[in-house]
Scaffold this active site. Structure first.
Site, PDB file in Angstrom:
ATOM      1  N   GLY A 286       0.844  -1.192   0.000  1.00 49.68           N
ATOM      2  CA  GLY A 286       0.000   0.000   0.000  1.00 49.68           C
ATOM      3  C   GLY A 286       0.874   1.235   0.000  1.00 49.68           C
TER       4      GLY A 286
ATOM      5  CG  HIS B  23       5.433  -6.155  -4.530  1.00 44.92           C
ATOM      6  ND1 HIS B  23       4.194  -5.950  -3.974  1.00 44.92           N
ATOM      7  CD2 HIS B  23       6.131  -5.029  -4.290  1.00 44.92           C
ATOM      8  CE1 HIS B  23       4.126  -4.745  -3.440  1.00 44.92           C
ATOM      9  NE2 HIS B  23       5.296  -4.161  -3.616  1.00 44.92           N
TER      10      HIS B  23
ATOM     11  CG  ASP C  39     -14.604  -8.121 -21.194  1.00 45.34           C
ATOM     12  OD1 ASP C  39     -14.064  -9.235 -21.296  1.00 45.34           O
ATOM     13  OD2 ASP C  39     -13.985  -7.046 -21.225  1.00 45.34           O
TER      14      ASP C  39
END
Ligand code: XMP
Length: 515
Positions: free
Chosen positions: A55, A170, A228
Protein backbone atom coordinates in the site's frame (compact mmCIF):
# COMPACT_ATOMS: atom_id res chain seq x y z
CA UNK A 1 -19.63 -27.61 3.11
CA UNK A 2 -18.06 -24.22 3.39
CA UNK A 3 -15.85 -23.30 0.49
CA UNK A 4 -12.15 -23.18 1.21
CA UNK A 5 -10.79 -19.72 0.59
CA UNK A 6 -7.94 -17.33 1.15
CA UNK A 7 -8.71 -13.65 1.55
CA UNK A 8 -6.59 -10.75 0.46
CA UNK A 9 -6.78 -7.64 2.60
CA UNK A 10 -6.40 -4.56 0.51
CA UNK A 11 -4.20 -1.73 1.76
CA UNK A 12 -4.39 0.14 -1.53
CA UNK A 13 -1.42 -1.40 -3.31
CA UNK A 14 -1.30 -1.55 -7.07
CA UNK A 15 -0.84 -5.32 -7.39
CA UNK A 16 -3.70 -6.47 -5.18
CA UNK A 17 -5.70 -8.21 -7.86
CA UNK A 18 -2.57 -9.87 -9.04
CA UNK A 19 -2.15 -11.38 -5.58
CA UNK A 20 -5.70 -12.75 -5.75
CA UNK A 21 -5.06 -14.08 -9.19
CA UNK A 22 -1.90 -15.90 -8.11
CA UNK A 23 -3.90 -17.56 -5.35
CA UNK A 24 -6.60 -18.61 -7.81
CA UNK A 25 -3.92 -20.02 -10.11
CA UNK A 26 -3.33 -22.56 -7.36
CA UNK A 27 -6.98 -23.55 -7.57
CA UNK A 28 -7.82 -21.88 -4.31
CA UNK A 29 -10.73 -19.47 -4.18
CA UNK A 30 -9.76 -15.93 -3.27
CA UNK A 31 -11.57 -12.71 -2.54
CA UNK A 32 -10.35 -9.21 -1.76
CA UNK A 33 -11.61 -7.16 1.16
CA UNK A 34 -10.79 -3.67 2.32
CA UNK A 35 -8.58 -3.26 5.37
CA UNK A 36 -11.61 -1.61 6.95
CA UNK A 37 -13.50 -4.90 7.00
CA UNK A 38 -14.63 -5.87 10.50
CA UNK A 39 -12.66 -8.54 12.23
CA UNK A 40 -15.91 -10.29 13.12
CA UNK A 41 -16.78 -10.55 9.44
CA UNK A 42 -13.38 -12.04 8.67
CA UNK A 43 -13.81 -14.54 11.50
CA UNK A 44 -17.19 -15.49 10.14
CA UNK A 45 -15.70 -16.15 6.71
CA UNK A 46 -13.24 -18.49 8.36
CA UNK A 47 -10.58 -18.25 5.64
CA UNK A 48 -7.75 -20.77 5.41
CA UNK A 49 -5.30 -17.90 5.07
CA UNK A 50 -5.02 -14.13 4.91
CA UNK A 51 -2.70 -12.07 2.73
CA UNK A 52 -2.05 -8.42 3.49
CA UNK A 53 -1.14 -6.41 0.42
CA UNK A 54 1.24 -3.56 -0.15
CA UNK A 55 0.00 0.00 0.00
CA UNK A 56 1.06 3.60 -0.41
CA UNK A 57 1.20 4.41 3.31
CA UNK A 58 4.00 4.44 5.83
CA UNK A 59 3.22 2.84 9.21
CA UNK A 60 4.37 6.09 10.88
CA UNK A 61 1.67 8.26 9.38
CA UNK A 62 -1.14 8.96 11.76
CA UNK A 63 -4.09 7.91 9.66
CA UNK A 64 -2.34 5.05 7.86
CA UNK A 65 -4.32 2.01 6.91
CA UNK A 66 -3.86 -0.43 9.74
CA UNK A 67 -4.86 -3.82 11.10
CA UNK A 68 -5.80 -4.84 14.65
CA UNK A 69 -3.43 -7.05 16.61
CA UNK A 70 -6.20 -9.66 16.91
CA UNK A 71 -6.03 -10.26 13.17
CA UNK A 72 -2.71 -11.99 13.80
CA UNK A 73 -4.01 -13.96 16.77
CA UNK A 74 -6.92 -15.83 15.24
CA UNK A 75 -4.88 -18.92 14.47
CA UNK A 76 -5.27 -18.24 10.75
CA UNK A 77 -2.00 -18.01 8.80
CA UNK A 78 -1.19 -14.48 7.63
CA UNK A 79 1.24 -13.42 4.92
CA UNK A 80 2.17 -9.74 4.83
CA UNK A 81 3.54 -8.34 1.57
CA UNK A 82 5.53 -5.08 1.41
CA UNK A 83 3.48 -2.60 3.45
CA UNK A 84 1.56 -5.59 4.81
CA UNK A 85 4.85 -7.05 6.07
CA UNK A 86 5.86 -3.79 7.73
CA UNK A 87 2.46 -3.45 9.31
CA UNK A 88 2.64 -6.98 10.71
CA UNK A 89 5.96 -6.15 12.40
CA UNK A 90 4.80 -2.72 13.56
CA UNK A 91 1.61 -4.07 15.12
CA UNK A 92 3.34 -7.07 16.76
CA UNK A 93 6.22 -5.15 18.35
CA UNK A 94 8.93 -5.15 15.68
CA UNK A 95 10.54 -2.03 14.27
CA UNK A 96 10.05 -0.23 10.98
CA UNK A 97 12.32 2.64 9.89
CA UNK A 98 12.96 4.82 6.91
CA UNK A 99 15.57 2.87 4.99
CA UNK A 100 18.87 4.65 4.34
CA UNK A 101 18.36 3.54 0.76
CA UNK A 102 15.03 2.49 -0.70
CA UNK A 103 14.84 -0.40 -3.14
CA UNK A 104 12.93 -0.26 -6.39
CA UNK A 105 12.79 -2.90 -9.08
CA UNK A 106 14.67 -6.14 -9.51
CA UNK A 107 16.81 -6.90 -6.48
CA UNK A 108 19.05 -9.84 -5.63
CA UNK A 109 17.84 -11.68 -2.52
CA UNK A 110 19.43 -14.44 -0.47
CA UNK A 111 17.39 -16.98 1.46
CA UNK A 112 18.80 -17.47 4.96
CA UNK A 113 16.48 -20.23 6.14
CA UNK A 114 16.18 -22.98 3.56
CA UNK A 115 13.86 -24.85 5.93
CA UNK A 116 11.18 -22.18 5.65
CA UNK A 117 7.98 -23.60 4.23
CA UNK A 118 7.52 -20.62 1.90
CA UNK A 119 10.97 -21.11 0.38
CA UNK A 120 10.59 -24.78 -0.56
CA UNK A 121 11.71 -25.21 -4.17
CA UNK A 122 13.15 -21.67 -4.19
CA UNK A 123 16.84 -21.06 -5.07
CA UNK A 124 19.07 -19.64 -2.33
CA UNK A 125 19.93 -16.66 -4.54
CA UNK A 126 17.26 -15.19 -6.76
CA UNK A 127 15.75 -11.93 -7.98
CA UNK A 128 12.72 -10.34 -6.34
CA UNK A 129 10.71 -7.21 -7.13
CA UNK A 130 11.12 -4.51 -4.51
CA UNK A 131 9.33 -1.20 -4.14
CA UNK A 132 9.79 0.42 -0.73
CA UNK A 133 11.41 3.27 1.15
CA UNK A 134 10.61 2.09 4.69
CA UNK A 135 12.03 -1.21 5.87
CA UNK A 136 11.82 -3.60 8.80
CA UNK A 137 14.82 -2.89 11.03
CA UNK A 138 13.93 -5.35 13.80
CA UNK A 139 11.54 -8.29 13.68
CA UNK A 140 8.77 -8.70 16.24
CA UNK A 141 9.17 -11.17 19.14
CA UNK A 142 8.82 -14.78 18.00
CA UNK A 143 9.98 -14.00 14.45
CA UNK A 144 13.27 -14.81 12.77
CA UNK A 145 14.76 -13.49 9.55
CA UNK A 146 14.48 -15.87 6.60
CA UNK A 147 15.90 -13.77 3.73
CA UNK A 148 17.84 -10.55 3.13
CA UNK A 149 19.13 -8.30 0.35
CA UNK A 150 22.08 -5.88 0.29
CA UNK A 151 19.99 -2.96 1.47
CA UNK A 152 17.31 -4.78 3.34
CA UNK A 153 18.25 -6.86 6.38
CA UNK A 154 14.73 -8.30 6.62
CA UNK A 155 13.56 -9.20 3.13
CA UNK A 156 11.52 -12.00 4.70
CA UNK A 157 10.75 -13.13 8.24
CA UNK A 158 8.44 -15.59 9.93
CA UNK A 159 7.00 -16.90 13.13
CA UNK A 160 6.26 -20.44 12.10
CA UNK A 161 4.40 -21.45 15.27
CA UNK A 162 2.03 -18.53 14.89
CA UNK A 163 1.70 -19.05 11.12
CA UNK A 164 2.85 -15.50 10.39
CA UNK A 165 5.00 -14.68 7.35
CA UNK A 166 6.36 -11.38 6.09
CA UNK A 167 7.86 -10.59 2.68
CA UNK A 168 9.18 -7.12 1.96
CA UNK A 169 9.10 -7.76 -1.81
CA UNK A 170 6.25 -8.52 -4.22
CA UNK A 171 6.10 -12.25 -4.99
CA UNK A 172 2.94 -11.66 -7.03
CA UNK A 173 4.84 -9.79 -9.74
CA UNK A 174 6.38 -11.95 -12.45
CA UNK A 175 9.73 -10.18 -12.05
CA UNK A 176 10.10 -12.03 -8.76
CA UNK A 177 11.75 -15.18 -10.10
CA UNK A 178 10.27 -17.65 -7.61
CA UNK A 179 7.31 -15.53 -6.59
CA UNK A 180 4.75 -18.03 -7.84
CA UNK A 181 6.39 -20.83 -5.87
CA UNK A 182 6.49 -18.72 -2.70
CA UNK A 183 2.79 -17.87 -2.91
CA UNK A 184 1.95 -21.43 -3.77
CA UNK A 185 3.91 -22.61 -0.73
CA UNK A 186 2.02 -20.20 1.48
CA UNK A 187 -1.35 -21.22 0.16
CA UNK A 188 -0.81 -24.97 -0.01
CA UNK A 189 1.89 -25.76 2.55
CA UNK A 190 1.28 -23.10 5.21
CA UNK A 191 -2.48 -22.66 4.92
CA UNK A 192 -3.03 -26.30 3.97
CA UNK A 193 -5.48 -25.55 1.17
CA UNK A 194 -6.40 -28.54 -0.94
CA UNK A 195 -6.33 -26.65 -4.24
CA UNK A 196 -9.41 -28.24 -5.76
CA UNK A 197 -11.31 -25.07 -6.68
CA UNK A 198 -12.00 -24.36 -10.35
CA UNK A 199 -13.09 -21.36 -12.40
CA UNK A 200 -16.34 -23.24 -13.00
CA UNK A 201 -17.00 -22.98 -9.28
CA UNK A 202 -16.67 -19.23 -9.59
CA UNK A 203 -19.26 -19.25 -12.34
CA UNK A 204 -21.73 -21.36 -10.37
CA UNK A 205 -21.23 -19.35 -7.23
CA UNK A 206 -21.64 -16.06 -9.08
CA UNK A 207 -24.84 -17.33 -10.67
CA UNK A 208 -26.20 -18.15 -7.23
CA UNK A 209 -25.17 -14.75 -5.88
CA UNK A 210 -26.80 -12.89 -8.77
CA UNK A 211 -29.99 -14.87 -8.26
CA UNK A 212 -30.09 -13.96 -4.61
CA UNK A 213 -29.25 -10.30 -5.15
CA UNK A 214 -31.64 -9.66 -8.03
CA UNK A 215 -34.58 -11.56 -6.56
CA UNK A 216 -37.38 -10.92 -9.03
CA UNK A 217 -35.94 -7.61 -10.22
CA UNK A 218 -35.17 -6.63 -13.79
CA UNK A 219 -31.69 -6.29 -15.26
CA UNK A 220 -30.56 -4.45 -18.37
CA UNK A 221 -27.28 -5.13 -20.18
CA UNK A 222 -25.71 -3.47 -23.20
CA UNK A 223 -24.36 -6.41 -25.15
CA UNK A 224 -21.61 -5.56 -27.61
CA UNK A 225 -20.79 -9.10 -28.65
CA UNK A 226 -17.32 -8.71 -27.16
CA UNK A 227 -15.95 -11.26 -24.71
CA UNK A 228 -16.76 -9.39 -21.50
CA UNK A 229 -20.34 -8.37 -22.14
CA UNK A 230 -21.09 -11.78 -23.66
CA UNK A 231 -19.81 -13.65 -20.62
CA UNK A 232 -21.69 -11.26 -18.33
CA UNK A 233 -24.84 -11.95 -20.38
CA UNK A 234 -24.22 -15.70 -20.08
CA UNK A 235 -23.92 -15.56 -16.31
CA UNK A 236 -26.96 -13.35 -15.88
CA UNK A 237 -29.04 -15.45 -18.22
CA UNK A 238 -28.21 -18.60 -16.30
CA UNK A 239 -29.03 -16.82 -13.07
CA UNK A 240 -32.24 -14.98 -13.86
CA UNK A 241 -33.37 -15.93 -17.37
CA UNK A 242 -35.93 -13.56 -18.80
CA UNK A 243 -35.56 -11.01 -16.05
CA UNK A 244 -32.52 -10.03 -18.13
CA UNK A 245 -32.84 -7.88 -21.21
CA UNK A 246 -29.84 -7.49 -23.48
CA UNK A 247 -29.74 -4.64 -25.94
CA UNK A 248 -27.40 -5.26 -28.83
CA UNK A 249 -26.83 -2.22 -31.01
CA UNK A 250 -25.68 -3.05 -34.51
CA UNK A 251 -23.98 0.17 -35.49
CA UNK A 252 -23.08 -1.08 -38.93
CA UNK A 253 -19.40 -0.98 -38.01
CA UNK A 254 -19.07 -4.59 -36.95
CA UNK A 255 -16.99 -7.19 -38.73
CA UNK A 256 -18.57 -9.23 -41.50
CA UNK A 257 -21.50 -11.37 -40.25
CA UNK A 258 -20.78 -10.41 -36.66
CA UNK A 259 -24.21 -9.02 -35.88
CA UNK A 260 -25.81 -12.27 -37.02
CA UNK A 261 -23.32 -14.32 -35.06
CA UNK A 262 -24.14 -12.49 -31.85
CA UNK A 263 -27.82 -12.93 -32.55
CA UNK A 264 -27.33 -16.65 -33.22
CA UNK A 265 -25.83 -17.09 -29.75
CA UNK A 266 -28.02 -14.79 -27.68
CA UNK A 267 -31.15 -14.33 -29.80
CA UNK A 268 -34.39 -16.32 -29.75
CA UNK A 269 -32.79 -19.32 -31.46
CA UNK A 270 -29.75 -19.38 -29.21
CA UNK A 271 -29.11 -21.42 -26.07
CA UNK A 272 -29.54 -18.60 -23.59
CA UNK A 273 -32.77 -17.69 -21.94
CA UNK A 274 -33.07 -13.86 -22.01
CA UNK A 275 -34.82 -11.04 -23.82
CA UNK A 276 -32.63 -10.12 -26.75
CA UNK A 277 -33.20 -6.82 -28.50
CA UNK A 278 -31.19 -6.18 -31.64
CA UNK A 279 -31.29 -2.60 -32.81
CA UNK A 280 -30.33 -2.22 -36.44
CA UNK A 281 -29.03 1.31 -36.29
CA UNK A 282 -26.69 1.11 -39.28
CA UNK A 283 -28.30 3.85 -41.34
CA UNK A 284 -28.53 6.13 -38.35
CA UNK A 285 -24.82 5.84 -37.72
CA UNK A 286 -23.86 6.27 -41.35
CA UNK A 287 -25.85 9.46 -41.64
CA UNK A 288 -24.29 10.87 -38.45
CA UNK A 289 -20.84 9.97 -39.73
CA UNK A 290 -21.31 11.44 -43.20
CA UNK A 291 -18.57 13.94 -43.97
CA UNK A 292 -16.69 13.31 -40.72
CA UNK A 293 -13.02 12.46 -41.19
CA UNK A 294 -11.26 13.12 -37.89
CA UNK A 295 -10.75 9.90 -35.83
CA UNK A 296 -11.54 11.34 -32.41
CA UNK A 297 -14.67 13.01 -33.72
CA UNK A 298 -15.79 9.71 -35.22
CA UNK A 299 -15.26 8.01 -31.86
CA UNK A 300 -17.28 10.71 -30.16
CA UNK A 301 -20.17 10.46 -32.58
CA UNK A 302 -20.22 6.66 -32.40
CA UNK A 303 -20.13 6.78 -28.59
CA UNK A 304 -22.86 9.40 -28.29
CA UNK A 305 -25.09 7.70 -30.80
CA UNK A 306 -24.74 4.49 -28.84
CA UNK A 307 -26.01 6.25 -25.74
CA UNK A 308 -28.96 7.71 -27.69
CA UNK A 309 -29.97 4.36 -29.12
CA UNK A 310 -29.54 2.58 -25.83
CA UNK A 311 -31.49 5.25 -24.02
CA UNK A 312 -34.40 4.90 -26.44
CA UNK A 313 -34.50 1.17 -25.90
CA UNK A 314 -34.19 1.54 -22.14
CA UNK A 315 -37.16 3.93 -22.13
CA UNK A 316 -39.28 1.32 -23.86
CA UNK A 317 -38.41 -1.16 -21.14
CA UNK A 318 -39.08 1.31 -18.34
CA UNK A 319 -37.42 1.33 -14.95
CA UNK A 320 -35.05 -1.53 -14.33
CA UNK A 321 -33.60 -2.51 -11.00
CA UNK A 322 -30.09 -3.16 -12.18
CA UNK A 323 -27.83 -2.14 -14.99
CA UNK A 324 -25.27 -4.87 -15.65
CA UNK A 325 -21.84 -4.20 -17.09
CA UNK A 326 -19.08 -6.48 -18.30
CA UNK A 327 -16.40 -4.53 -16.44
CA UNK A 328 -13.33 -6.68 -15.83
CA UNK A 329 -10.43 -6.00 -13.54
CA UNK A 330 -8.12 -4.27 -16.04
CA UNK A 331 -10.94 -1.74 -16.70
CA UNK A 332 -11.04 -0.98 -12.99
CA UNK A 333 -7.30 -0.36 -13.00
CA UNK A 334 -7.41 1.78 -16.14
CA UNK A 335 -10.04 4.01 -14.65
CA UNK A 336 -7.73 4.54 -11.68
CA UNK A 337 -10.12 3.18 -9.10
CA UNK A 338 -8.78 0.07 -7.47
CA UNK A 339 -9.91 -1.54 -4.25
CA UNK A 340 -13.38 -0.93 -3.11
CA UNK A 341 -14.42 2.08 -5.13
CA UNK A 342 -17.38 1.69 -7.41
CA UNK A 343 -16.58 2.29 -11.02
CA UNK A 344 -18.21 2.50 -14.38
CA UNK A 345 -16.60 0.89 -17.37
CA UNK A 346 -14.48 3.71 -18.68
CA UNK A 347 -14.62 2.50 -22.25
CA UNK A 348 -14.64 5.54 -24.47
CA UNK A 349 -17.63 4.09 -26.22
CA UNK A 350 -19.83 3.23 -23.24
CA UNK A 351 -18.69 5.97 -20.86
CA UNK A 352 -21.37 7.95 -19.11
CA UNK A 353 -24.07 5.49 -19.98
CA UNK A 354 -25.73 5.02 -16.59
CA UNK A 355 -26.79 8.67 -16.35
CA UNK A 356 -29.13 8.07 -19.24
CA UNK A 357 -30.85 5.04 -17.89
CA UNK A 358 -33.22 4.70 -14.99
CA UNK A 359 -31.83 2.03 -12.68
CA UNK A 360 -31.08 1.52 -9.02
CA UNK A 361 -27.78 -0.25 -8.93
CA UNK A 362 -24.97 -1.57 -11.10
CA UNK A 363 -24.04 -5.24 -11.27
CA UNK A 364 -20.57 -6.16 -12.45
CA UNK A 365 -20.12 -9.91 -12.09
CA UNK A 366 -16.67 -10.02 -13.74
CA UNK A 367 -15.16 -7.14 -11.88
CA UNK A 368 -12.49 -9.18 -10.14
CA UNK A 369 -11.37 -11.28 -13.08
CA UNK A 370 -8.63 -11.03 -15.65
CA UNK A 371 -9.38 -11.62 -19.31
CA UNK A 372 -8.18 -15.21 -19.43
CA UNK A 373 -10.29 -16.01 -16.37
CA UNK A 374 -13.33 -14.42 -18.02
CA UNK A 375 -12.72 -16.64 -21.04
CA UNK A 376 -12.68 -19.74 -18.87
CA UNK A 377 -16.02 -18.73 -17.39
CA UNK A 378 -17.38 -18.14 -20.89
CA UNK A 379 -16.36 -21.59 -22.09
CA UNK A 380 -17.88 -23.13 -18.99
CA UNK A 381 -21.17 -21.38 -19.77
CA UNK A 382 -21.19 -22.86 -23.24
CA UNK A 383 -20.57 -19.64 -25.17
CA UNK A 384 -18.99 -20.67 -28.49
CA UNK A 385 -15.20 -20.72 -28.54
CA UNK A 386 -15.12 -18.38 -31.56
CA UNK A 387 -16.76 -15.71 -29.46
CA UNK A 388 -14.97 -16.38 -26.19
CA UNK A 389 -11.49 -16.47 -27.69
CA UNK A 390 -11.98 -13.64 -30.11
CA UNK A 391 -9.37 -10.94 -30.50
CA UNK A 392 -9.88 -7.43 -29.15
CA UNK A 393 -12.16 -5.29 -31.28
CA UNK A 394 -12.54 -1.58 -30.54
CA UNK A 395 -15.95 -0.27 -29.48
CA UNK A 396 -16.12 2.18 -32.40
CA UNK A 397 -15.47 -0.83 -34.62
CA UNK A 398 -14.63 -0.38 -38.27
CA UNK A 399 -15.37 3.32 -37.83
CA UNK A 400 -11.74 3.73 -36.82
CA UNK A 401 -10.41 1.28 -39.41
CA UNK A 402 -11.60 3.37 -42.29
CA UNK A 403 -9.45 6.41 -42.90
CA UNK A 404 -11.50 9.44 -43.80
CA UNK A 405 -15.24 9.45 -44.17
CA UNK A 406 -17.19 6.34 -43.24
CA UNK A 407 -19.99 5.13 -45.49
CA UNK A 408 -21.80 1.90 -46.26
CA UNK A 409 -19.73 1.15 -49.34
CA UNK A 410 -16.43 1.56 -47.51
CA UNK A 411 -17.68 -0.55 -44.61
CA UNK A 412 -18.52 -3.35 -47.03
CA UNK A 413 -15.05 -3.17 -48.60
CA UNK A 414 -13.19 -3.33 -45.32
CA UNK A 415 -15.50 -6.07 -43.99
CA UNK A 416 -14.84 -8.29 -47.00
CA UNK A 417 -11.09 -7.70 -46.98
CA UNK A 418 -10.90 -8.28 -43.24
CA UNK A 419 -12.90 -11.49 -43.54
CA UNK A 420 -10.47 -12.88 -46.12
CA UNK A 421 -7.47 -11.88 -44.02
CA UNK A 422 -8.92 -13.57 -40.93
CA UNK A 423 -9.80 -16.67 -42.90
CA UNK A 424 -6.27 -17.03 -44.27
CA UNK A 425 -4.68 -16.34 -40.89
CA UNK A 426 -6.78 -19.15 -39.50
CA UNK A 427 -5.86 -21.52 -42.31
CA UNK A 428 -2.19 -20.79 -41.63
CA UNK A 429 -2.72 -21.40 -37.90
CA UNK A 430 -1.61 -17.85 -37.15
CA UNK A 431 -4.90 -16.97 -35.46
CA UNK A 432 -3.64 -18.80 -32.37
CA UNK A 433 -0.48 -16.76 -32.02
CA UNK A 434 -1.25 -13.31 -33.43
CA UNK A 435 -2.80 -11.02 -30.82
CA UNK A 436 -4.78 -8.57 -32.92
CA UNK A 437 -4.99 -8.54 -36.71
CA UNK A 438 -7.29 -6.88 -39.18
CA UNK A 439 -7.68 -5.08 -42.48
CA UNK A 440 -8.14 -1.33 -42.64
CA UNK A 441 -9.21 0.82 -45.54
CA UNK A 442 -6.78 3.56 -46.39
CA UNK A 443 -8.17 6.65 -47.98
CA UNK A 444 -5.68 6.32 -50.79
CA UNK A 445 -6.78 5.55 -54.31
CA UNK A 446 -4.34 4.89 -57.08
CA UNK A 447 -4.13 3.71 -60.63
CA UNK A 448 -3.99 0.01 -61.35
CA UNK A 449 -4.74 -2.33 -64.16
CA UNK A 450 -7.04 -5.33 -64.09
CA UNK A 451 -7.47 -7.31 -67.28
CA UNK A 452 -7.36 -4.72 -69.99
CA UNK A 453 -8.86 -2.07 -67.84
CA UNK A 454 -7.35 0.80 -65.97
CA UNK A 455 -8.61 1.02 -62.38
CA UNK A 456 -8.58 3.81 -59.86
CA UNK A 457 -9.27 2.08 -56.56
CA UNK A 458 -8.49 1.86 -52.86
CA UNK A 459 -5.52 0.38 -51.03
CA UNK A 460 -6.17 -1.98 -48.13
CA UNK A 461 -3.73 -2.01 -45.21
CA UNK A 462 -3.25 -5.24 -43.30
CA UNK A 463 -2.07 -5.09 -39.72
CA UNK A 464 -1.14 -7.86 -37.26
CA UNK A 465 0.48 -7.25 -33.90
CA UNK A 466 1.33 -8.96 -30.67
CA UNK A 467 1.11 -7.07 -27.44
CA UNK A 468 1.17 -7.83 -23.76
CA UNK A 469 -0.05 -4.55 -22.33
CA UNK A 470 -1.42 -2.67 -25.38
CA UNK A 471 1.08 0.11 -24.65
CA UNK A 472 3.68 -1.38 -26.95
CA UNK A 473 3.22 -3.85 -29.77
CA UNK A 474 5.40 -5.86 -32.15
CA UNK A 475 4.45 -6.66 -35.67
CA UNK A 476 3.74 -10.30 -36.46
CA UNK A 477 6.09 -11.76 -39.06
CA UNK A 478 3.50 -13.26 -41.35
CA UNK A 479 5.06 -15.65 -43.88
CA UNK A 480 5.32 -14.16 -47.34
CA UNK A 481 3.21 -16.93 -48.83
CA UNK A 482 0.31 -16.09 -46.55
CA UNK A 483 0.57 -12.40 -47.41
CA UNK A 484 0.61 -13.22 -51.12
CA UNK A 485 -2.49 -15.41 -50.83
CA UNK A 486 -4.37 -12.79 -48.82
CA UNK A 487 -3.38 -10.07 -51.29
CA UNK A 488 -4.46 -11.94 -54.36
CA UNK A 489 -7.73 -13.04 -52.78
CA UNK A 490 -8.57 -9.50 -51.69
CA UNK A 491 -7.79 -8.06 -55.12
CA UNK A 492 -9.81 -10.76 -56.85
CA UNK A 493 -12.75 -10.98 -54.49
CA UNK A 494 -13.28 -7.45 -53.19
CA UNK A 495 -14.42 -4.77 -55.62
CA UNK A 496 -12.77 -1.37 -55.56
CA UNK A 497 -9.49 -2.58 -54.10
CA UNK A 498 -6.44 -2.70 -56.36
CA UNK A 499 -3.56 -2.70 -53.85
CA UNK A 500 -2.84 -4.41 -50.53
CA UNK A 501 -0.08 -3.35 -48.16
CA UNK A 502 1.23 -4.88 -44.96
CA UNK A 503 1.96 -2.36 -42.22
CA UNK A 504 5.17 -3.30 -40.42
CA UNK A 505 5.24 -0.36 -38.03
CA UNK A 506 5.56 -1.29 -34.38
CA UNK A 507 3.90 0.61 -31.52
CA UNK A 508 5.37 3.10 -30.81
CA UNK A 509 5.69 4.96 -33.13
CA UNK A 510 2.47 3.56 -34.65
CA UNK A 511 -0.65 2.61 -32.74
CA UNK A 512 -2.32 -0.79 -32.86
CA UNK A 513 -5.30 0.51 -34.76
CA UNK A 514 -4.91 1.99 -38.22
CA UNK A 515 -6.91 5.17 -38.22
P1 XMP B 1 -4.17 1.78 -30.03
O1 XMP B 1 -4.64 1.94 -31.43
O2 XMP B 1 -4.46 2.96 -29.19
O3 XMP B 1 -5.03 0.57 -29.42
O4 XMP B 1 -2.72 1.36 -29.97
C1 XMP B 1 -4.79 -0.08 -28.21
C2 XMP B 1 -5.93 -1.06 -27.99
O5 XMP B 1 -7.13 -0.34 -27.72
C3 XMP B 1 -8.10 -0.62 -28.72
N1 XMP B 1 -8.78 0.65 -29.04
C4 XMP B 1 -10.02 0.96 -28.67
N2 XMP B 1 -10.94 0.23 -27.97
N3 XMP B 1 -12.45 2.03 -28.17
C5 XMP B 1 -12.16 0.78 -27.76
O6 XMP B 1 -13.02 0.13 -27.16
C6 XMP B 1 -11.59 2.82 -28.87
O7 XMP B 1 -11.89 3.95 -29.24
C7 XMP B 1 -10.31 2.24 -29.12
N4 XMP B 1 -9.18 2.69 -29.77
C8 XMP B 1 -8.27 1.69 -29.70
C9 XMP B 1 -7.34 -1.21 -29.89
O8 XMP B 1 -8.16 -2.08 -30.66
C10 XMP B 1 -6.21 -1.94 -29.18
O9 XMP B 1 -6.63 -3.21 -28.72
Amino acid sequence: MQQEKVIVIDFGGQYNQLVARRVRENNVYCEIYSYKTDLSKIREMNPKGIILTGGPNSVFEEDSATAPKELFEMGIPVLGLCYGAQLMMHVLGGKVDHAPEGEYGKTAMTVDDAESLVFQGVAKDSVVWMSHHDYISAVAPGFHITAHTDNCPVAAAENKEAGLYAMQYHPEVLHSEFGKEMLQNFVLKVCGCSGDWKMEDFAERTIAEIREKVGNGKVLLALSGGVDSSVAAGLLSRAIGRQLTCVFVDHGLLRKNEGDEVEAVFGEKGDFDLNFIRVNAQERYYSKLAGVTEPEQKRKIIGEEFIRVFEEEAKKIGTVDYLAQGTIYPDVVESGLGGESATIKSHHNVGGLPEYVDFKEIIEPLRNLFKDEVRKVGLHLGIPEELVMRQPFPGPGLGIRIIGEVNAEKVAIVQDADYIFREEMKKAGLNKTAGQYFAALTNMRSVGVMGDERTYDYAIALRAVNTVDFMTADVVEIPYEVLKTVTSRIINEVSHVNRVMYDITSKPPGTIEFE
